[in-house]
Design a protein around this motif. Structure first.
Motif, mmCIF file in Angstrom:
data_model
loop_
_atom_site.group_PDB
_atom_site.id
_atom_site.type_symbol
_atom_site.label_atom_id
_atom_site.label_comp_id
_atom_site.label_asym_id
_atom_site.label_seq_id
_atom_site.Cartn_x
_atom_site.Cartn_y
_atom_site.Cartn_z
ATOM 1 N N ARG A 137 -16.803 28.180 -27.035
ATOM 2 C CA ARG A 137 -17.144 27.497 -25.779
ATOM 3 C C ARG A 137 -16.393 26.162 -25.719
ATOM 4 N NH1 ARG A 137 -22.212 27.619 -26.237
ATOM 5 N NH2 ARG A 137 -22.656 29.267 -24.731
ATOM 6 N N ILE A 138 -15.667 25.942 -24.646
ATOM 7 C CA ILE A 138 -14.884 24.718 -24.493
ATOM 8 C C ILE A 138 -15.810 23.530 -24.240
ATOM 9 C CG2 ILE A 138 -13.114 23.542 -23.131
ATOM 10 C CD1 ILE A 138 -12.012 26.369 -22.462
ATOM 11 N N VAL A 139 -15.672 22.468 -25.055
ATOM 12 C CA VAL A 139 -16.532 21.288 -24.904
ATOM 13 C C VAL A 139 -15.733 20.002 -24.740
ATOM 14 C CG1 VAL A 139 -18.469 22.316 -26.165
ATOM 15 C CG2 VAL A 139 -16.749 20.990 -27.421
ATOM 16 N N GLU A 140 -14.403 20.087 -24.786
ATOM 17 C CA GLU A 140 -13.586 18.873 -24.651
ATOM 18 C C GLU A 140 -12.182 19.245 -24.179
ATOM 19 O OE1 GLU A 140 -11.961 15.135 -27.408
ATOM 20 O OE2 GLU A 140 -13.277 16.676 -28.267
ATOM 21 N N ILE A 171 -6.798 21.921 -24.604
ATOM 22 C CA ILE A 171 -8.137 22.238 -25.093
ATOM 23 C C ILE A 171 -8.316 21.483 -26.406
ATOM 24 C CG2 ILE A 171 -9.760 24.068 -25.690
ATOM 25 C CD1 ILE A 171 -8.676 24.106 -22.779
ATOM 26 N N ARG A 172 -9.196 20.491 -26.405
ATOM 27 C CA ARG A 172 -9.345 19.604 -27.560
ATOM 28 C C ARG A 172 -10.422 20.049 -28.536
ATOM 29 N NH1 ARG A 172 -7.057 15.099 -28.965
ATOM 30 N NH2 ARG A 172 -8.800 14.903 -30.383
ATOM 31 N N ALA A 173 -11.479 20.693 -28.055
ATOM 32 C CA ALA A 173 -12.555 21.107 -28.963
ATOM 33 C C ALA A 173 -13.350 22.249 -28.356
ATOM 34 C CB ALA A 173 -13.483 19.937 -29.274
ATOM 35 N N PHE A 199 -19.828 19.418 -31.443
ATOM 36 C CA PHE A 199 -18.527 20.003 -31.722
ATOM 37 C C PHE A 199 -17.374 19.258 -31.061
ATOM 38 C CE2 PHE A 199 -21.734 23.229 -32.241
ATOM 39 C CZ PHE A 199 -21.397 23.789 -33.463
ATOM 40 N N VAL A 200 -17.678 18.168 -30.351
ATOM 41 C CA VAL A 200 -16.640 17.336 -29.745
ATOM 42 C C VAL A 200 -15.909 16.571 -30.839
ATOM 43 C CG1 VAL A 200 -16.281 15.323 -28.247
ATOM 44 C CG2 VAL A 200 -17.806 17.162 -27.517
ATOM 45 N N SER A 201 -14.612 16.329 -30.644
ATOM 46 C CA SER A 201 -13.841 15.564 -31.617
ATOM 47 C C SER A 201 -14.227 14.087 -31.533
ATOM 48 C CB SER A 201 -12.341 15.736 -31.356
ATOM 49 O OG SER A 201 -11.957 15.097 -30.155
ATOM 50 N N LYS A 202 -13.566 13.263 -32.317
ATOM 51 C CA LYS A 202 -13.905 11.838 -32.341
ATOM 52 C C LYS A 202 -13.856 11.265 -30.933
ATOM 53 C CE LYS A 202 -9.200 10.159 -33.225
ATOM 54 N NZ LYS A 202 -8.343 9.355 -34.121
ATOM 55 N N SER A 203 -14.780 10.378 -30.636
ATOM 56 C CA SER A 203 -14.917 9.846 -29.281
ATOM 57 C C SER A 203 -14.297 8.465 -29.153
ATOM 58 C CB SER A 203 -16.395 9.774 -28.888
ATOM 59 O OG SER A 203 -16.969 11.051 -28.883
ATOM 60 N N LYS A 204 -13.925 8.149 -27.934
ATOM 61 C CA LYS A 204 -13.516 6.797 -27.581
ATOM 62 C C LYS A 204 -14.469 6.291 -26.509
ATOM 63 C CE LYS A 204 -8.594 6.508 -28.605
ATOM 64 N NZ LYS A 204 -7.286 6.138 -28.029
ATOM 65 N N PRO A 205 -14.645 4.962 -26.408
ATOM 66 C CA PRO A 205 -15.557 4.438 -25.397
ATOM 67 C C PRO A 205 -15.131 4.858 -24.001
ATOM 68 C CG PRO A 205 -14.955 2.743 -26.982
ATOM 69 C CD PRO A 205 -14.071 3.919 -27.252
ATOM 70 N N GLY A 206 -16.092 5.154 -23.178
ATOM 71 C CA GLY A 206 -15.825 5.541 -21.807
ATOM 72 C C GLY A 206 -17.087 5.389 -20.983
ATOM 73 N N ASP A 262 -10.449 27.772 -44.149
ATOM 74 C CA ASP A 262 -10.820 27.522 -45.545
ATOM 75 C C ASP A 262 -11.838 26.388 -45.652
ATOM 76 O OD1 ASP A 262 -10.808 27.971 -48.280
ATOM 77 O OD2 ASP A 262 -9.131 26.600 -48.645
ATOM 78 N N ILE A 263 -12.837 26.424 -44.766
ATOM 79 C CA ILE A 263 -13.944 25.473 -44.814
ATOM 80 C C ILE A 263 -15.247 26.229 -44.571
ATOM 81 C CG2 ILE A 263 -12.525 23.544 -43.998
ATOM 82 C CD1 ILE A 263 -13.892 23.818 -41.287
ATOM 83 N N MET A 264 -16.382 25.588 -44.864
ATOM 84 C CA MET A 264 -17.683 26.241 -44.731
ATOM 85 C C MET A 264 -18.530 25.690 -43.599
ATOM 86 S SD MET A 264 -17.639 28.675 -46.831
ATOM 87 C CE MET A 264 -19.358 29.153 -46.626
ATOM 88 N N ARG A 265 -18.345 24.427 -43.244
ATOM 89 C CA ARG A 265 -19.195 23.794 -42.226
ATOM 90 C C ARG A 265 -18.786 24.247 -40.825
ATOM 91 N NH1 ARG A 265 -21.762 18.808 -42.432
ATOM 92 N NH2 ARG A 265 -20.380 18.046 -40.795
ATOM 93 N N THR A 266 -19.690 24.926 -40.148
ATOM 94 C CA THR A 266 -19.404 25.425 -38.806
ATOM 95 C C THR A 266 -19.055 24.295 -37.848
ATOM 96 O OG1 THR A 266 -20.897 27.290 -39.154
ATOM 97 C CG2 THR A 266 -20.325 26.771 -36.881
ATOM 98 N N VAL A 267 -19.710 23.158 -37.991
ATOM 99 C CA VAL A 267 -19.511 22.049 -37.071
ATOM 100 C C VAL A 267 -18.094 21.495 -37.142
ATOM 101 C CG1 VAL A 267 -20.242 20.195 -38.626
ATOM 102 C CG2 VAL A 267 -20.633 19.971 -36.152
ATOM 103 N N ASP A 268 -17.394 21.737 -38.251
ATOM 104 C CA ASP A 268 -16.040 21.210 -38.417
ATOM 105 C C ASP A 268 -14.944 22.216 -38.068
ATOM 106 O OD1 ASP A 268 -16.951 18.719 -39.367
ATOM 107 O OD2 ASP A 268 -17.128 19.502 -41.411
#
Length: 208
Positions: A38-41, A100-102, A189-196, A117-123
């Protein structure tokens, strides 16, 4: 969920960057695996007036897909290690695309973990290079139509304006003042945020 038709992609780039949020990207891989996210960013890019856009200085061999039909995948290789996936927008002959960023993983998650090659779904998909790796999107997909059976979008979820936020785009130095990034506020699941502007207070398309 229903498959989105060609008409969905004919909207202006900045509007589509917002409407893509909540839609489900599907990749039916050649080996039979099916990935869904699902696209979130997203981030919007336009050739006219946007120095960060690949097509700002005109058509090249690399960016010519951006001048194609709306609803085409534009995949490019960057930083020597990442494939980034965009959806072509604007009428044919006019360059524009939405990066598509995230995404939020939905299907094929165990295979995504192996791919990354990672286990954490959130990443798995909280960045544009991460999500292509997770979903096995490569340069071979550059130029594919989202009307195909290999890659396409499903209707997914329609997020209300109250949860959609905006900011400046990430990781660029040119035209960096444009608030052309859209994301689901509070989504893990959004990538790093910037102020907005806070959710529901984002700049309008005319102000962006």
């Amino acid at each position: 969920m229903g498959k989105l038709g060609e008409d969905f992609f004919t909207k202006p780039t900045l509007l589509l960057a917002e409407l893509l949020l909540g839609k489900v990207f599907v990749h039916n891989a050649a080996d039979g695996r099916c990935y869904k996210g699902r696209i979130v960013e997203t981030e919007a890019y336009l050739a006219e007036g946007d120095e960060a856009c690949h097509a700002f200085r005109g058509m090249t061999k690399r960016n010519k897909v951006m001048y194609g039909s709306p609803g085409t995948l534009y995949v490019y290789f960057t930083y020597g290690c990442h494939n980034l996936m965009n959806i072509v927008t604007e009428p044919e002959g006019v360059a524009g695309a939405v990066l598509i960023r995230a995404m939020e993983p939905m299907s094929g998650i165990e295979e995504m973990k192996k791919n990354r090659d990672i286990m954490r779904t959130v990443d798995l998909m909280n960045g544009p290079g991460k999500l292509t790796s997770a979903m096995d999107i490569t340069l071979e997909h550059n130029g594919l139509s989202l009307s195909s059976d290999t890659v396409y979008l499903e209707e997914g979820e329609n997020f209300p304006p109250s949860v959609i936020s905006s900011s400046k785009r990430i990781g660029i130095t040119k035209s960096a003042d444009l608030f052309w990034r859209r994301y689901i506020a509070g989504n893990a699941f959004v990538s790093k945020s910037k102020p907005g502007p806070p959710p529901g207070k984002k700049k309008t398309l005319l102000e962006s």
